[in-house]
Scaffold this motif. Structure first.
Motif, short mmCIF file in Angstrom:
data_model
loop_
_atom_site.label_atom_id
_atom_site.label_comp_id
_atom_site.label_asym_id
_atom_site.label_seq_id
_atom_site.Cartn_x
_atom_site.Cartn_y
_atom_site.Cartn_z
N VAL A 1 0.90 -1.26 0.09
CA VAL A 1 -0.04 0.05 0.11
C VAL A 1 0.96 1.23 -0.09
N ASP B 1 0.78 5.53 -0.12
CA ASP B 1 0.07 6.74 0.15
C ASP B 1 0.84 7.95 -0.64
N SER C 1 -1.62 -1.49 -4.16
CA SER C 1 -2.60 -0.57 -4.29
C SER C 1 -2.07 0.86 -3.87
N ILE C 2 -2.38 1.90 -4.73
CA ILE C 2 -1.62 3.37 -4.65
C ILE C 2 -2.87 4.36 -4.72
N VAL C 3 -2.64 5.13 -3.68
CA VAL C 3 -3.58 6.39 -3.68
C VAL C 3 -2.79 7.58 -3.80
N ASP D 1 -6.31 10.01 -3.55
CA ASP D 1 -6.22 9.54 -2.09
C ASP D 1 -7.57 9.95 -1.09
N ALA E 1 -5.82 3.03 0.79
CA ALA E 1 -5.24 2.14 -0.25
C ALA E 1 -5.60 0.48 -0.42
#
Length: 317
Positions: A6, A8, A60-62, A107, A308
């Motif tokens: 994950v 952010d 998973s990327i925000v 995000d 994320a």
């Protein structure tokens, strides 16, 4: 799914970790300055670090900005300096590099999903997560479903007009909420008001007035420090910011009727008592629906990472 990487991405800093679907971090949360001009390269290195530390099944990327979640790209990335970078391809290059599914989401929008799954929600059917930081954004989750909008652009709460007669704007929206109340907007609003407002205490003295008179650069914390030290002009400005925050939150409540509104972001969390007291002072003037519970997010600085993780769980479910 046993582990998810994950990430952010913030306008200023980027944080990352490996996490389980239950919300347990398998690695320490690491942080480093965001490098917008080489973001994809930076993310490739971060993913390599995470894959070496844990057996990941997805990433998973925000990120801030306008996100094309289906394509896995950022259509518009707003930097901490207020610059804009158009179109950053993220998911495809990372997927080719690491061989894993890669998910991408805004995000603030993702943080609402993180709040729903891991945060303060009890039995509420509708939750709004409001992030007040460098900009203002957030998301709405109703009965577990994240509202994304027609093209994924929902949650740009900072562009709600709270002062349509003002000359201040953000992203071309006149009177936008974040032009007054975000970390980037508060200094701009204070400078603007100093220049155009004739009704303030001419006897106010101190370093803050000298800074304004000299048109020196300063950030939002300087305004809060001046107000705490008794500067009447800073106090007057922040009181108006309180009212604009109440207007913005009331607009969200009247539109979505949430049972819970949670707060995140540096401006809201670093000045939580001021923020909540100010909203409480003015909210009823603008509220039509029943007042929801309004509180800080218990997920604190990890809210984006939980967001994320929640995006990955939603996509894989």
């Amino acid at each position: 799914m046993n582990a998810v990487g994950v990430v952010d991405v913030g306008s200023t800093n980027l944080s990352y970790a490996a996490a389980t679907p239950a919300g347990e971090f398998l690695t320490a949360v690491e942080s480093e300055p965001t490098r917008p001009d080489e973001l994809c390269t930076q993310l490739e290195r971060v993913v390599e670090t995470l894959t070496a530390a844990a057996s990941l099944e997805a990433v998973s990327i925000v990120t801030p900005g306008l996100v094309d979640a289906d394509r896995g790209s950022v259509r518009r990335f707003d930097t901490a300096d207020g610059d804009v970078i158009e179109r950053i391809e993220i998911a495809a290059p990372l997927r080719d590099r690491c061989g894993l599914p890669v998910f991408l989401e805004n995000d603030c929008t993702a943080s609402a999903l993180g709040e729903w799954r891991f945060g303060a929600r009890e039995d509420q059917a509708c939750v709004i997560q409001l992030t007040v930081g460098t900009g203002i954004g957030g998301g709405v989750v109703e009965r577990g479903r994240l509202l994304r909008g027609e093209t994924g652009g929902a949650g740009e709460f900072g562009l709600i007009p709270v002062a349509p007669d003002s000359r201040l704007e953000s992203a071309g929206v006149t009177g936008a909420w974040e032009a007054f109340c975000s970390g980037r907007g508060i200094p701009s609003y204070v400078r603007h008001r100093y220049r155009v407002d004739e009704v303030w205490d001419e006897n106010a003295v101190g370093e803050f007035r000298e800074t304004l008179a000299a048109d020196e650069e300063f950030a939002a914390p300087a305004v809060f420090e001046a107000a705490a030290a008794g500067d009447p002009f800073a106090q007057t400005c922040l009181d108006r910011v309180n009212r604009y925050n109440a207007v913005g939150i009331a607009a969200l409540c009247n539109a979505y009727e949430p049972g819970l509104v949670t707060l995140g972001g540096s401006v809201a969390l670093n000045n939580a008592d001021w923020f909540l007291e100010g909203v409480d002072r003015y909210l009823e003037e603008y509220l039509f629906v029943d007042r929801p519970t309004i509180r800080e997010s218990p997920l604190d600085e990890e809210l984006g990472l939980y967001g994320a993780l929640s995006v990955a769980l939603e996509r894989t479910e």
